[in-house]
Design a protein around this motif. Structure first.
Motif, short mmCIF file in Angstrom:
data_model
loop_
_atom_site.label_atom_id
_atom_site.label_comp_id
_atom_site.label_asym_id
_atom_site.label_seq_id
_atom_site.Cartn_x
_atom_site.Cartn_y
_atom_site.Cartn_z
N ARG A 104 17.55 1.61 13.10
CA ARG A 104 18.68 2.22 13.80
C ARG A 104 18.38 2.23 15.30
O ARG A 104 17.22 2.12 15.71
CB ARG A 104 18.94 3.65 13.30
N LEU A 105 19.43 2.36 16.07
CA LEU A 105 19.30 2.31 17.53
C LEU A 105 19.00 3.69 18.13
O LEU A 105 18.47 3.79 19.23
CB LEU A 105 20.60 1.76 18.12
N GLY A 106 19.37 4.72 17.40
CA GLY A 106 19.33 6.08 17.95
C GLY A 106 17.98 6.54 18.42
O GLY A 106 17.86 7.27 19.41
N ASP A 107 16.91 6.15 17.72
CA ASP A 107 15.57 6.58 18.12
C ASP A 107 15.16 5.96 19.45
O ASP A 107 14.53 6.61 20.28
CB ASP A 107 14.56 6.21 17.04
N ALA A 108 15.53 4.69 19.64
CA ALA A 108 15.24 4.03 20.92
C ALA A 108 16.05 4.67 22.04
O ALA A 108 15.55 4.81 23.17
CB ALA A 108 15.55 2.54 20.82
N MET A 109 17.29 5.04 21.76
CA MET A 109 18.10 5.74 22.76
C MET A 109 17.45 7.06 23.15
O MET A 109 17.38 7.40 24.34
CB MET A 109 19.51 5.96 22.21
N THR A 110 16.96 7.79 22.17
CA THR A 110 16.31 9.08 22.44
C THR A 110 15.02 8.89 23.23
O THR A 110 14.76 9.61 24.21
CB THR A 110 16.03 9.82 21.12
N ALA A 111 14.19 7.93 22.81
CA ALA A 111 12.95 7.65 23.53
C ALA A 111 13.24 7.26 24.98
O ALA A 111 12.57 7.71 25.92
CB ALA A 111 12.16 6.54 22.83
N ALA B 130 10.19 8.74 18.15
CA ALA B 130 10.96 8.61 19.37
C ALA B 130 10.39 9.48 20.48
O ALA B 130 10.30 9.06 21.65
CB ALA B 130 12.43 8.97 19.11
N VAL B 131 10.00 10.70 20.13
CA VAL B 131 9.42 11.62 21.13
C VAL B 131 8.10 11.07 21.66
O VAL B 131 7.85 11.05 22.87
CB VAL B 131 9.23 13.02 20.52
N VAL B 132 7.25 10.62 20.75
CA VAL B 132 5.93 10.08 21.15
C VAL B 132 6.10 8.86 22.05
O VAL B 132 5.46 8.74 23.10
CB VAL B 132 5.08 9.73 19.92
N VAL B 133 6.98 7.94 21.65
CA VAL B 133 7.21 6.73 22.44
C VAL B 133 7.79 7.10 23.80
O VAL B 133 7.38 6.56 24.83
CB VAL B 133 8.14 5.75 21.69
N GLY B 134 8.75 8.01 23.83
CA GLY B 134 9.37 8.40 25.10
C GLY B 134 8.35 8.96 26.08
O GLY B 134 8.34 8.59 27.27
N ALA C 207 15.86 8.05 26.73
CA ALA C 207 16.33 9.23 27.45
C ALA C 207 15.17 10.14 27.84
O ALA C 207 15.15 10.67 28.97
CB ALA C 207 17.33 10.00 26.58
N ILE C 208 14.22 10.34 26.94
CA ILE C 208 13.06 11.18 27.24
C ILE C 208 12.26 10.59 28.40
O ILE C 208 11.86 11.29 29.34
CB ILE C 208 12.18 11.35 25.99
N THR C 209 12.02 9.28 28.33
CA THR C 209 11.28 8.61 29.41
C THR C 209 11.98 8.81 30.74
O THR C 209 11.35 9.20 31.74
CB THR C 209 11.17 7.10 29.12
N ALA D 205 9.06 -3.34 24.70
CA ALA D 205 8.38 -3.60 23.43
C ALA D 205 8.37 -2.35 22.56
O ALA D 205 8.59 -2.41 21.35
CB ALA D 205 6.95 -4.09 23.68
N ALA D 206 8.11 -1.20 23.19
CA ALA D 206 8.05 0.06 22.44
C ALA D 206 9.42 0.42 21.87
O ALA D 206 9.53 0.84 20.71
CB ALA D 206 7.54 1.18 23.34
N TYR D 207 10.47 0.26 22.67
CA TYR D 207 11.80 0.60 22.19
C TYR D 207 12.25 -0.36 21.08
O TYR D 207 12.88 0.05 20.10
CB TYR D 207 12.81 0.56 23.34
N GLN D 208 11.91 -1.65 21.22
CA GLN D 208 12.27 -2.61 20.18
C GLN D 208 11.53 -2.30 18.89
O GLN D 208 12.09 -2.40 17.79
CB GLN D 208 11.95 -4.03 20.64
N TRP D 209 10.29 -1.90 19.00
CA TRP D 209 9.51 -1.52 17.83
C TRP D 209 10.17 -0.35 17.11
O TRP D 209 10.23 -0.31 15.87
CB TRP D 209 8.08 -1.16 18.24
N LEU D 210 10.66 0.61 17.88
CA LEU D 210 11.34 1.76 17.28
C LEU D 210 12.56 1.33 16.48
O LEU D 210 12.79 1.81 15.36
CB LEU D 210 11.76 2.74 18.37
N VAL D 211 13.35 0.43 17.05
CA VAL D 211 14.56 -0.03 16.37
C VAL D 211 14.19 -0.73 15.07
O VAL D 211 14.80 -0.49 14.01
CB VAL D 211 15.37 -0.98 17.28
N ILE D 212 13.19 -1.60 15.12
CA ILE D 212 12.77 -2.33 13.93
C ILE D 212 12.20 -1.39 12.88
O ILE D 212 12.49 -1.50 11.69
CB ILE D 212 11.74 -3.42 14.31
N ARG D 213 11.42 -0.44 13.31
CA ARG D 213 10.77 0.49 12.38
C ARG D 213 11.77 1.43 11.72
O ARG D 213 11.71 1.69 10.51
CB ARG D 213 9.69 1.30 13.11
N LYS D 214 12.70 1.96 12.51
CA LYS D 214 13.61 2.99 12.00
C LYS D 214 14.92 2.43 11.47
O LYS D 214 15.71 3.16 10.88
CB LYS D 214 13.90 4.00 13.11
#
Length: 234
Positions: A206-213, A70-74, A215-217, A195-204
């Protein structure tokens, strides 16, 4: 409290209505004088925070989560957002290339509180802080729930709750990414972002990692806008 009952009764409604309300308030910005662009942002941020509080008991996947991905994607999405430049990368220029006099769904006015309220004034700083807080803490949950939890899965299957977050399908992926991308003036960066946020959701799963990414962005982008005076990103 009046939304609790319809929220509890309808899984689609609780995921769509808050986003639609937030979007409606966004369209009100600037419709009642130039200053309303800022005061309506304040209003929609407060309304968005309240909506998140009201919907939280009924959207189990709306939970923040932190991971290195999430941090890297953000950070990467932020770099892409400010790094992708050119006459084709924004709707302001893209639609003009096709002969439209102004962009479709993109504002030509720059959101600059220093210009509206005075450089460095208390009101200008208030609006800047509100903008960063809103885009960091309010926008990610509302948008991720709508796009990644509801829209992506609903396109896959109307009984969207039966679709696992890990499910990948090209049609909903491309459709959701395109809709998300073109909801921003920086459409190309928006597509990569979606695309990056959707990848996070599919990979993890859960929605939380995409929310964090997300937010960081948005937080880094807000700091960049204020530091560099790059108001075009707001």
């Amino acid at each position: 409290m009046f939304l609790r009952k319809p929220f509890a009764a309808s899984p689609p409604f609780v995921r769509v209505a808050p986003f639609v309300i937030f979007l409606a308030l966004t369209f009100c910005q600037g419709q009642f004088g130039e200053a309303s662009r800022y005061w309506f942002y304040l209003a929609k941020t407060l309304a968005g925070a309240w909506l998140i509080w009201e919907m939280r008991p009924f959207v189990s996947e709306m939970r923040w989560a932190v991971s290195w991905e999430a941090v890297v994607v953000g950070v990467a999405v932020f770099a892409a957002w400010v790094g992708l430049t050119g006459e084709w990368t924004t709707q302001n220029s893209l639609w003009a290339k096709f002969g439209f006099p102004q962009p479709l769904g993109a504002s030509l006015k720059t959101w600059n509180p220093n210009g509206q309220f005075g450089d460095g004034s208390a009101l200008a700083w208030l609006m800047m802080v509100v903008r960063i807080a809103g885009s960091t803490l309010v926008v990610p949950p509302l948008e991720e729930v709508f796009y990644r939890s509801f829209l992506y899965r609903y396109i896959t299957k109307p009984d969207f709750l039966s679709v696992p977050l890990t499910r990948f399908s090209w049609t909903p992926f491309l459709a959701t990414v395109a809709i998300f991308g073109f909801s921003h003036n920086e459409w190309l960066a928006g597509i990569l972002c979606g695309a990056a946020y959707q990848w996070l959701v599919i990979r993890k799963n859960r929605l939380g990692d995409a929310m964090t990414a997300h937010a960081i962005t948005n937080f880094l982008l807000g700091l960049w806008v204020i530091w560099r005076g790059a108001w075009q990103f707001w």
